[in-house]
Structure formats: structure tokens, C-alpha cells
Scaffold this motif. Structure first.
Motif, PDB file in Angstrom:
ATOM      1  N   UNK A  88       0.899  -0.828  -0.031  1.00 24.70           N
ATOM      2  CA  UNK A  88      -0.063  -0.192  -0.615  1.00 24.70           C
ATOM      3  C   UNK A  88       0.901   1.092   0.286  1.00 24.70           C
ATOM      4  N   UNK A  89       0.598   2.304  -1.133  1.00 22.45           N
ATOM      5  CA  UNK A  89       1.432   3.941  -0.863  1.00 22.45           C
ATOM      6  C   UNK A  89       1.099   4.649   0.250  1.00 22.45           C
ATOM      7  N   UNK A  90       1.977   4.823   0.914  1.00 27.23           N
ATOM      8  CA  UNK A  90       1.610   5.859   2.086  1.00 27.23           C
ATOM      9  C   UNK A  90       1.585   7.186   1.875  1.00 27.23           C
ATOM     10  N   UNK A  91       0.221   7.823   2.603  1.00 25.85           N
ATOM     11  CA  UNK A  91       0.241   9.495   1.981  1.00 25.85           C
ATOM     12  C   UNK A  91       1.102   9.705   3.486  1.00 25.85           C
ATOM     13  N   UNK A  92       2.545  10.041   3.203  1.00 31.23           N
ATOM     14  CA  UNK A  92       3.309  10.717   4.050  1.00 31.23           C
ATOM     15  C   UNK A  92       3.008  11.943   5.158  1.00 31.23           C
ATOM     16  N   UNK A  93       2.244  13.295   4.123  1.00 26.89           N
ATOM     17  CA  UNK A  93       1.484  14.158   4.531  1.00 26.89           C
ATOM     18  C   UNK A  93       0.326  14.179   5.359  1.00 26.89           C
ATOM     19  N   UNK A  94      -0.762  12.773   5.456  1.00 23.24           N
ATOM     20  CA  UNK A  94      -1.866  13.090   5.992  1.00 23.24           C
ATOM     21  C   UNK A  94      -1.417  11.688   7.196  1.00 23.24           C
ATOM     22  N   UNK A  95       0.487  10.781   7.174  1.00 24.08           N
ATOM     23  CA  UNK A  95       0.260  10.556   8.008  1.00 24.08           C
ATOM     24  C   UNK A  95       0.671  11.509   9.448  1.00 24.08           C
ATOM     25  N   UNK A  96       1.524  12.499   8.515  1.00 26.71           N
ATOM     26  CA  UNK A  96       2.024  13.820   9.705  1.00 26.71           C
ATOM     27  C   UNK A  96       0.530  14.399  10.168  1.00 26.71           C
ATOM     28  N   UNK A  97      -0.313  14.289   9.434  1.00 28.29           N
ATOM     29  CA  UNK A  97      -1.494  15.493   9.877  1.00 28.29           C
ATOM     30  C   UNK A  97      -2.253  14.466  10.953  1.00 28.29           C
ATOM     31  N   UNK A  98      -2.525  12.878  10.943  1.00 24.62           N
ATOM     32  CA  UNK A  98      -2.862  12.094  11.831  1.00 24.62           C
ATOM     33  C   UNK A  98      -2.260  11.746  13.002  1.00 24.62           C
ATOM     34  N   UNK A  99      -0.685  12.179  13.304  1.00 26.62           N
ATOM     35  CA  UNK A  99       0.422  12.131  14.201  1.00 26.62           C
ATOM     36  C   UNK A  99      -0.569  13.345  14.647  1.00 26.62           C
ATOM     37  N   UNK A 100      -0.669  14.466  13.952  1.00 26.85           N
ATOM     38  CA  UNK A 100      -0.821  16.175  14.582  1.00 26.85           C
ATOM     39  C   UNK A 100      -1.618  16.021  15.375  1.00 26.85           C
ATOM     40  N   UNK A 101      -2.758  15.360  14.857  1.00 31.95           N
ATOM     41  CA  UNK A 101      -4.126  15.401  15.384  1.00 31.95           C
ATOM     42  C   UNK A 101      -4.239  14.588  16.688  1.00 31.95           C
ATOM     43  N   UNK A 102      -3.354  13.472  16.734  1.00 39.99           N
ATOM     44  CA  UNK A 102      -3.361  12.601  17.623  1.00 39.99           C
ATOM     45  C   UNK A 102      -2.929  13.912  19.162  1.00 39.99           C
ATOM     46  N   UNK A 103      -1.941  14.123  18.788  1.00 43.27           N
ATOM     47  CA  UNK A 103      -0.786  15.278  19.993  1.00 43.27           C
ATOM     48  C   UNK A 103      -1.888  16.251  19.682  1.00 43.27           C
ATOM     49  N   UNK A 104      -2.620  16.942  19.696  1.00 46.07           N
ATOM     50  CA  UNK A 104      -3.535  17.563  20.319  1.00 46.07           C
ATOM     51  C   UNK A 104      -4.657  16.725  21.065  1.00 46.07           C
ATOM     52  N   UNK A 105      -5.456  16.304  20.868  1.00 43.30           N
ATOM     53  CA  UNK A 105      -6.557  15.206  21.356  1.00 43.30           C
ATOM     54  C   UNK A 105      -5.444  15.404  22.508  1.00 43.30           C
ATOM     55  N   UNK A 106      -4.231  14.332  22.806  1.00 46.84           N
ATOM     56  CA  UNK A 106      -4.116  14.207  23.914  1.00 46.84           C
ATOM     57  C   UNK A 106      -3.391  14.982  24.820  1.00 46.84           C
ATOM     58  N   UNK A 107      -2.617  16.365  24.317  1.00 48.74           N
ATOM     59  CA  UNK A 107      -2.643  17.941  24.688  1.00 48.74           C
ATOM     60  C   UNK A 107      -4.020  18.439  25.208  1.00 48.74           C
ATOM     61  N   UNK A 108      -5.048  18.179  24.174  1.00 44.72           N
ATOM     62  CA  UNK A 108      -6.422  18.637  25.285  1.00 44.72           C
ATOM     63  C   UNK A 108      -6.601  17.941  26.203  1.00 44.72           C
ATOM     64  N   UNK A 109      -6.539  17.001  26.786  1.00 42.59           N
ATOM     65  CA  UNK A 109      -6.721  15.811  27.920  1.00 42.59           C
ATOM     66  C   UNK A 109      -5.300  16.537  29.155  1.00 42.59           C
ATOM     67  N   UNK A 110      -4.694  16.173  28.410  1.00 40.25           N
ATOM     68  CA  UNK A 110      -3.171  16.411  29.893  1.00 40.25           C
ATOM     69  C   UNK A 110      -3.270  17.770  30.170  1.00 40.25           C
ATOM     70  N   UNK A 111      -2.724  18.026  29.229  1.00 36.52           N
ATOM     71  CA  UNK A 111      -1.738  19.513  28.528  1.00 36.52           C
ATOM     72  C   UNK A 111      -0.444  19.577  28.064  1.00 36.52           C
ATOM     73  N   UNK A 112      -0.617  20.650  27.310  1.00 36.20           N
ATOM     74  CA  UNK A 112       0.893  19.801  26.467  1.00 36.20           C
ATOM     75  C   UNK A 112       2.169  19.698  27.252  1.00 36.20           C
TER      76      UNK A 112
END
Length: 205
Positions: free
Chosen positions: A3-27
Motif C-alpha cells: 500500500x502506498x503511504x501518504x506521508x502528509x496524511x500520516x503527519x496530519x494524523x499524528x498532529x491530530x493525535x497530539x492535539x487530542x492528547x494535549x487537550x486532555x492532559x496539557x501540552x
């Protein structure tokens, strides 16, 4: 065939995970391992894309500001095909208020970035915001347009009012987060001040 990996999409998914986690626990409490777990990927993959926590944080900030811009654009579009200066300023100020889950996360995490940059040398060495005056410039320009259209009260200084409105919005947002006031109260304060700036030539949205 792999499967071809969309690197931009993967980076965005990781960034969204960062925002969700920081939103719960603080950056300050979020590590790369926490983000990897939230994103459902390996720590090695997060390190592959971002190398250091500081690079991950900076990309996360960029992602956060892009999401904010999209919310502002959506709110402006909802006001009609030809929104006036007041409607556009209201859209920017109101979207910044933490009145729902996404905007609460934005305000909390964005404020956390500012606090973290004060004490984190690696983060502070990077440009916290690409153009720190972008929002102020945009609001000041809208106020100038309104002034040319005779929509502002006499004596209004567009630059000073832009700085004041944005500072007021940020302060009211923090007040909502800590339970000092309700979203309805904060909205009423902003509307009251806009009524003092505009002289009623443009209908409220």
C-alpha cells in the motif's frame, strides 16, 4: 503490491493525535510515546516523521492554526455571500471563544504552546507563530474598510481597536476555560464592545 503511504496524511494524523492528547492532559505532560499511542502507531514511526518532540510540537501548532482558519472561514461563509467587516470580525473573535469541544481544545492547547515556549529553550528558539501579527493586521484592515464605509463611530483607531478586540477575546476565552464566565456572557461582552465600535450601518449577523 504494498500500500502506498501518504506521508502528509500520516503527519496530519499524528498532529491530530497530539492535539487530542494535549487537550486532555496539557501540552507539558505529553510525550512522543503518548502521541504514538493516541495515533495507534509505533513510537519509532512518530520519531521517523518528526525526529524530536520540539519538531512535533511546532508541526502540531501549524496544524492547530490551520484548523482554526478553516473554522473561521466556515463561520464567515455561514453569514452569507457578501459578509461585511463586522460579520467577518465577529466570525474571527467568536470562533476563538471556547464554546464547544473543538474550540475549547484549540484555546487550551494554543495557550499551552505560549506558556511552554516561555520556558522551553528549544521551542522558544523556533518561530512560535510564522506571522505573530497576522490576526491583528487582518482585523485592523477590516476596521479600516469599515471606517472608509462610514460604519465606525468617530475617533476609532483601527489598529488600537484590533489589538484590544483580540486581547479581549483571548482573555474572555481563558475566563470560559477556568469557569469564570459562561460562553453566553463572553459573547455578550464582545457584542457590547463591537456595538461601541460600529455605529450600526452594517446589520448584525
Amino acid at each position: 503490491m504494498p500500500k502506498r503511504v501518504d506521508h502528509a496524511e500520516r503527519r496530519t494524523e499524528i498532529a491530530e493525535a497530539l492535539v487530542r492528547t494535549a487537550g486532555r492532559h496539557g501540552l507539558h505532560a505529553v510525550g512522543m510515546r503518548d502521541v504514538a499511542a493516541e495515533a495507534g502507531v509505533s513510537l519509532r514511526l512518530v520519531q521517523y516523521y518528526f525526529e524530536t518532540k520540539e519538531k512535533l510540537l511546532l508541526f502540531g501548532l501549524q496544524h492547530l492554526t490551520e484548523r482554526f482558519g478553516a473554522r473561521v472561514a466556515t463561520r464567515i461563509k455561514a453569514t452569507g455571500d457578501t459578509p461585511g467587516p463586522r460579520a467577518m470580525i465577529e466570525a474571527l473573535l467568536m470562533v476563538a471563544l471556547p464554546t464547544d469541544e473543538e474550540s475549547r481544545t484549540f484555546h487550551f492547547v494554543y495557550t499551552s504552546y505560549a506558556m511552554l515556549a516561555v520556558n522551553d529553550p528549544a521551542l522558544a528558539a523556533q518561530p512560535f507563530i510564522k506571522d505573530p501579527d497576522a490576526a491583528e493586521n487582518a482585523v485592523a484592515e477590516l476596521l479600516r474598510q469599515a471606517q472608509e464605509a462610514d460604519l465606525l463611530r468617530p475617533g476609532v483607531d483601527p489598529r488600537l481597536e484590533a489589538a484590544g478586540l483580540l486581547a479581549m477575546s483571548a482573555g474572555l476565552g481563558t475566563g470560559i476555560l477556568v469557569g469564570q464566565r459562561s460562553p453566553e456572557s463572553a459573547t455578550a461582552v464582545l457584542e457590547h464592545h463591537l456595538d461601541r465600535v460600529f455605529q450600526g450601518g452594517e446589520p448584525r449577523r
